[in-house]
Structure formats: C-alpha cells, structure tokens
Design a protein around this motif. Structure first.
Motif, PDB file in Angstrom:
ATOM      1  N   ALA A   1       0.836  -1.205   0.000  1.00 46.46           N
ATOM      2  CA  ALA A   1       0.000   0.000   0.000  1.00 46.46           C
ATOM      3  C   ALA A   1       0.868   1.250   0.000  1.00 46.46           C
ATOM      4  O   ALA A   1       0.569   2.230  -0.700  1.00 46.46           O
ATOM      5  CB  ALA A   1      -0.931  -0.007   1.209  1.00 46.46           C
ATOM      6  N   MET A   2       1.951   1.221   0.764  1.00 43.31           N
ATOM      7  CA  MET A   2       2.843   2.380   0.830  1.00 43.31           C
ATOM      8  C   MET A   2       3.529   2.616  -0.514  1.00 43.31           C
ATOM      9  O   MET A   2       3.644   3.757  -0.975  1.00 43.31           O
ATOM     10  CB  MET A   2       3.891   2.160   1.924  1.00 43.31           C
TER      11      MET A   2
ATOM     12  N   ILE B   1      -3.409  10.329  13.705  1.00 45.17           N
ATOM     13  CA  ILE B   1      -3.476  10.426  12.244  1.00 45.17           C
ATOM     14  C   ILE B   1      -4.534   9.472  11.694  1.00 45.17           C
ATOM     15  O   ILE B   1      -5.238   9.789  10.733  1.00 45.17           O
ATOM     16  CB  ILE B   1      -2.096  10.144  11.622  1.00 45.17           C
ATOM     17  N   SER B   2      -4.650   8.294  12.308  1.00 42.52           N
ATOM     18  CA  SER B   2      -5.669   7.340  11.867  1.00 42.52           C
ATOM     19  C   SER B   2      -7.071   7.919  12.046  1.00 42.52           C
ATOM     20  O   SER B   2      -7.920   7.816  11.150  1.00 42.52           O
ATOM     21  CB  SER B   2      -5.541   6.030  12.643  1.00 42.52           C
ATOM     22  N   PHE B   3      -7.317   8.544  13.199  1.00 35.01           N
ATOM     23  CA  PHE B   3      -8.624   9.147  13.438  1.00 35.01           C
ATOM     24  C   PHE B   3      -8.871  10.331  12.505  1.00 35.01           C
ATOM     25  O   PHE B   3      -9.980  10.520  11.995  1.00 35.01           O
ATOM     26  CB  PHE B   3      -8.747   9.595  14.897  1.00 35.01           C
TER      27      PHE B   3
ATOM     28  N   VAL C   1      -1.323  11.926   1.417  1.00 35.70           N
ATOM     29  CA  VAL C   1      -0.411  12.086   2.554  1.00 35.70           C
ATOM     30  C   VAL C   1      -0.939  11.394   3.807  1.00 35.70           C
ATOM     31  O   VAL C   1      -0.186  10.705   4.517  1.00 35.70           O
ATOM     32  CB  VAL C   1      -0.156  13.583   2.831  1.00 35.70           C
ATOM     33  N   LEU C   2      -2.218  11.558   4.122  1.00 37.39           N
ATOM     34  CA  LEU C   2      -2.755  10.978   5.363  1.00 37.39           C
ATOM     35  C   LEU C   2      -2.649   9.450   5.396  1.00 37.39           C
ATOM     36  O   LEU C   2      -2.149   8.885   6.388  1.00 37.39           O
ATOM     37  CB  LEU C   2      -4.205  11.429   5.567  1.00 37.39           C
ATOM     38  N   PRO C   3      -3.104   8.725   4.346  1.00 33.61           N
ATOM     39  CA  PRO C   3      -2.926   7.265   4.388  1.00 33.61           C
ATOM     40  C   PRO C   3      -1.455   6.856   4.459  1.00 33.61           C
ATOM     41  O   PRO C   3      -1.119   5.871   5.135  1.00 33.61           O
ATOM     42  CB  PRO C   3      -3.554   6.794   3.066  1.00 33.61           C
ATOM     43  N   PHE C   4      -0.594   7.615   3.789  1.00 35.22           N
ATOM     44  CA  PHE C   4       0.839   7.307   3.851  1.00 35.22           C
ATOM     45  C   PHE C   4       1.355   7.466   5.277  1.00 35.22           C
ATOM     46  O   PHE C   4       2.124   6.614   5.771  1.00 35.22           O
ATOM     47  CB  PHE C   4       1.610   8.231   2.903  1.00 35.22           C
TER      48      PHE C   4
END
Length: 647
Positions: free
Chosen positions: A123-124, A216-218, A153-156
């Motif tokens: 995924a990355m 960051i996950s939230f 950026v957020l998922p990374f």
C-alpha cells in the motif's frame, strides 16, 4: 510464544475507544450534509434488487476491473485498495483476539503479521507511485489542491507511523514476545535505527509513535468526508446503484407540471446526486470523449467537478456554471459512461439538463429546431425530404405489414434508411438479401414513425414519449417474431427503451450473420479483396456489445480487414449521435473529420465499412472534405449484397 498484547507499553490506551466513538460521530455529522443534499433530489422510480446489485458491486470492487484501461496506475490503486482492506480486516481480527477469544499466537501470529506487514508495504509503494504520478510526472487529472494532497499524505502517514510503532516495539526486544522475526521485514530499518538509542529512548519513541499513529488514523477517518478519500465511501454506494444499469439506457421519467427536465441539482435523482459526488476526476471520460478530443468546449470531467462544488441545490446549472456550448457538444456516445472507473455517467446528467432547456425554455441550437419540428409534424427529422416512406421500395416487391398482417420478420427501415438517398441503397441491399434467403418479412411503410432516439437525447422527452406510444400502438396491430433494423439508434431504442414483450430485436449485422450460419445466405469470395477498416457505431458496439458479427461479415464478403487503433471498446464516435448530425459542427476540429483521419491513418484503406446510417453520412462527408476520393464508405449489408452467390 509469539503473540500480541493489546496496548503493550501504552498507558490509558482505552481512551482510544472514546476517541474512536467521537470520530465516528464527527464523520456521521459531516455526512449528514451530504445526505441532505442527496435527499433534495427526485425520488427513484426503480426498485432495488438487493441481491443482484450487491453481487455486481462486489464483482466490480474486488476485481477492480473498472481500472483495466489505466494499466500501471490501476495496479498501484490495487496495491493501495487491497493493502488497506487487509489492514482493516487485520485490525478487526486483533479486536476479536483481544476481547473475545485469544487465537493469535505461535505460527498463526507469525503468518498473520507477515500478511499485514506485506499488505502495508505494498500500500505504501502504491501511494508513493501515485504521488509521483500526480506531482512529479504530472500525468494525473483533476485539481491538485490541499484535499487531493491530503488524500495521499494521510494514508501514507498512517502506514509510516504504524511501521514506526512496530519497529520501536521490536527494538525494545523483550524476548520471545517481541523479538526480531522475519515477519517484520518492512520495519527492519526502524529497528536498526532505534536499537542504538537504548531501551528508554526506544520506549519513548514507541509511545510517541503509537499516539501519533492513532491521531493520524482518526484524522484520516474524518477525511473520508472532506477530502478525495470520500470516494472510499461514495464509490461503493454509487457502484451499488449503477450495478445493473444497461449501458446507454435512459431512465423512465414522468413529465408533469412539476418536472420538465433538470434546471438545478434538485432536479436530478438521488442516485444521480450520489454519482456526482462519487466522481474522482480520474479523467478517463475526458481522455475518451470525442468532443473534447476534437477541440470542443465539452469536458465531462469538468462538468462533474462544477456540479460537485455547488452548495445551493436550487442554483441554475446552465448559463454561468455550465455553458450551452458544453451542453450541446455531447454526442451521447457513452465513452464517458463506459470508461469511468466509478460509473459516474456524465452523459445522463447532460441529457437531463438538455430536457429543461428544450422543453421548459425552448432553448436549443437553431439547426435542431427544424429537425424537431419536422418530427412533430411529419414523424421524421428530415424536413427537406420530399418522398414518402414507401418510395424507396418501388419496384422491389416489398411486402407491407398493413396488407400482410402476419409474418416472421419486421424490417424496421428507419427515417434515414427510407428518406435519404445514400441510405436508401442500404435498405435496398437488405431487402435483396432477405428476398434471396426467402425470409417471410414486411415493412411498416407509411405507418412507421421515428423512434425518436435522437430527439430524446437532444432533450425532447415529450416528443419521444408521444412517438414511442404511437409506434408501440402500430406494432401491436401485427403478429411477428423478430424486428431487424440497420440503424443502431433505432435498434437500441426498440430493444432497450420500448416496451415490446415477446419480440426479439436484432441488429442487421447479427441477423445477417445468423442467415449465413443457417446456410440461407451464401456469399462468394471477392475477386479483388479491398483493404477495409470497420468503424464501430456507438449504439451497436459500446452500448450493446455488437463487435464480432460486423467484422465477420466484412471478412466473409472478401474484405482484407485492417483494425484501426480506435476500434471496438475504444472506438471513437463519428459525431452524429445525440443530435450531432443536426449541428453545424464548427468550433474546434470537426468530430467526423477527426474520426475519418483515425480510420485512414494506416493500411492504405480503400473501404470504410460501418453499420449505421448516421456514421455513413458523417464519414462520407469527412472523406470528401479530406479529399480522400479513392476511399468508399459502405454498410456491411452493401458489401454482402455485392457478393451473394447465384442460385
């Protein structure tokens, strides 16, 4: 024994459950505004087939088949999609293991972590390559705003901080429980970086990275409502509603004093509003749009983006937001619908907007007015035509339904096939083939009226419904089994939009191929095979999947068939559909000339074969304009009629 302890090394980890509930509440609050926007639309007439729509949704999502055309970048999306699916399922599995029954230990735990770490790494990689595509190679479509940037950026950061959490935990090295193992290969660099710092620094790093990861996950979860990540929720919802929609088939609508087409967002249906919000600006519609690629004002992507940005559902769409030039340039070829990876279908929105302009305001291109007026008065769009629908058949001994009453096949001639000199030759060729085979057939003659396929897509829904009712009434007077037609637009309307129970509707390509298979139609080999390329009519090919039979007929007629680059599913419209044949095609390059150049670009082409009266008209005009006088444009029926064997 290797296993995983929940909240290892973290104090007050239970707080994340409260934060998680808060985040879900925030997400629900943000989606409340979207739902209010959707509910401002018209209620649906069609019922939901939960089983079939769900199965089709799963097929589309799990296969990611709608990304087939994007090749490398589609694979990168698959990495990200399946990477996060696996990580999400892994998180759910950890919750079950921690709160219901402990089963993740030993080899099971090792396998579990290996799968999750591999998924996270893929995924990355996918996100990095998609970032490079958009911001370095600059080959991605859509706006590069802060919302688009955060969508990558957020998922990374979720993945990076997740690996930091695991790497710092392994660096502490508490023995059997978290000692270095091969299953953690993606975090090996982190382990080597943190280990020299000592246990205390590693512990601090672990705690900081853990809370950062959770924050960051939230934040990423809330971003499902306010960034491009919203497609994670909206695309499946749209795919569910679009799952069983037949290509090119327009929805049934009821005209009333309250509805004469779409003026603003509230005029669309609720599922249409969902599909507008689901658009991800992939740009496949734009890449494949014949109008856009011929220099017209129309960009299906831009139209969808404009409608996404409107906050007031009562704002008029056509004028300052969507220009008339954009609206009338669409040929309704369906390329945008076919190629859109999320099935947003811009063309149906364009047709709805046209309805309001035509029926409520009387606003349309000047060249359309004569065609629509002729349809109302004479039942066909050719206001300059002077002959009747039976004149073309004089001397051919063609049976008429009114005299015969009962027969096997009804040959639906169509307006162009009966009234326009060039296309009359195609109708006569088909009659010659039917008579050669001894088919029991008839035509409606003067009882036939236009199916109004073009008028409907031009925006005159009232005229379409009036004419459809009239045609169905005529058809119900006679007993027959099959309708055949040489017009893809008539074919599509009769087959998919008229209510004709117990009647088989076939294209002339499919029917003639069947006659050859049955041994009724015998074709001799051409003495001098010509280099021939086949142009796929949109409403045979893209809309109804008729690709093979016309090509087989060309080859059986002795043609040396040469495929052009834009063929089959990738075919490029001739520009005649959606009322385009009535337009004075001036701004930008002419679509029909763009298409003709594509067809002639290789193989020393001598004949352009096709299977549509509008395609013949547009391509013959283009060939003449391009001064390619040695190139002929022929219908497949004409090719066969010249090669039938003597009895």
């Amino acid at each position: 024994m290797l296993s995983r302890e929940l909240f290892w090394g973290i104090e007050s980890g239970w707080v994340t459950y409260l934060l998680g509930a808060l985040v879900i509440a925030i997400l629900g609050y943000l989606y409340h505004f979207k739902i209010v926007r959707w509910r401002s639309g018209q209620e649906e007439k069609a019922s939901i087939n939960w089983k079939d729509q769900t199965l089709q949704l799963l097929r589309n999502m799990l296969s990611q088949r709608l990304l087939d055309d994007q090749k490398t970048w589609g694979i990168m999306h698959i990495f990200v999609f399946y990477g996060f699916i696996i990580l999400f399922l892994g998180t759910c599995t950890l919750m079950i293991d921690s709160h219901i029954g402990h089963f993740l230990f030993g080899n099971t735990f090792v396998t579990f972590k290996l799968i999750l770490n591999t998924a996270g790494l893929l995924a990355m990689i996918g996100i990095v390559l998609l970032f490079l595509r958009r911001y370095m190679l600059k080959t991605a479509n859509g706006e590069n705003n802060i919302k688009t940037l955060l969508s990558l950026v957020l998922p990374f950061l979720v993945l990076i901080t997740g690996f930091l959490v695991e790497g710092s935990r392994l660096a502490i090295n508490t023995g059997d429980n978290y000692g270095w193992q091969f299953w953690a290969f993606p975090v090996y660099p982190v382990v080597k970086l943190v280990e020299p710092l000592g246990r205390e620094a590693a512990t601090t790093a672990h705690v900081l990275s853990w809370w950062t990861h959770m924050f960051i996950s939230f934040l990423t979860i809330t971003a499902l409502a306010w960034t491009k990540l919203s497609h994670i929720a909206l695309v499946p919802l749209n795919l569910f509603h679009q799952a069983l929609q037949a290509p090119g088939r327009l929805r049934e609508i009821e005209l009333s004093e309250d509805y004469f087409g779409t003026e603003n967002l509230s005029g669309f249906t609720r599922t249409q509003l969902i599909s507008i919000d689901a658009c991800v600006s992939a740009g496949q519609c734009e890449i494949n749009c014949p109008a856009f690629n011929s220099g017209k004002a129309l960009s299906p992507r831009t139209i969808m983006e404009k409608m996404q940005k409107i906050s007031n559902s009562e704002t008029a769409l056509v004028g300052d937001i969507i220009t008339e030039e954009e609206l009338w340039a669409c040929t309704t070829c369906g390329a945008c619908q076919q190629k859109c990876p999320v099935l947003s279908n811009p063309v149906e929105k364009i047709i709805d907007l046209r309805r309001y302009q035509v029926m409520a305001l009387g606003n349309m291109p000047q060249t359309w007015q004569g065609a629509l007026m002729s349809l109302q008065r004479r039942g066909h769009p050719w206001n300059a035509a002077t002959r009747s629908r039976l004149d073309w058949a004089k001397g051919l001994d063609v049976p008429v339904a009114a005299e015969k009453k009962q027969f096997d096949v009804l040959f639906w001639v169509g307006c162009t096939g009966a009234l326009i000199d060039r296309n009359i030759k195609v109708s006569q060729a088909i009659v010659k083939l039917l008579q050669y085979c001894g088919i029991d057939f008839a035509i409606l003659g003067n009882e036939e009226s236009c199916t109004c396929h073009m008028a409907r897509r031009a925006g005159d829904e009232y005229l379409y419904q009036e004419m459809a009712e009239k045609n169905c009434s005529v058809l119900n007077q006679y007993a027959f089994n099959t309708i055949i037609t040489a017009c893809p637009h008539c074919y599509h309307t009769l087959k998919n939009e008229y209510a004709l129970p117990d009647v088989q509707v076939l294209s002339h390509a499919v029917y003639l191929r069947e006659l050859i298979e049955k041994g009724l139609l015998k074709i001799k080999t051409a003495a001098h095979p010509e280099n021939t390329t086949y142009h796929d009519p949109c409403y045979y090919g893209r809309m109804n999947g008729i690709y093979e039979q016309p090509r087989e007929l060309c080859e059986l007629a002795g043609a040396n068939l040469i495929e052009n680059e834009k063929s089959r599913e990738k075919s490029f419209c001739c520009g005649g559909g959606g009322g385009g044949i009535w337009l004075d095609d001036k701004p930008g390059a002419r679509i029909f000339e763009t298409r003709a150049k594509q067809l002639l670009e290789k193989g020393n082409i001598e004949t352009i074969a096709t299977a549509c009266p509008f395609c013949i008209t547009m391509l013959e005009t283009a060939v003449s304009n391009l001064e390619a006088d040695n190139v002929k444009v022929k219908d497949i029926a004409e090719l066969l009629a010249n090669q039938i064997q003597d009895r």
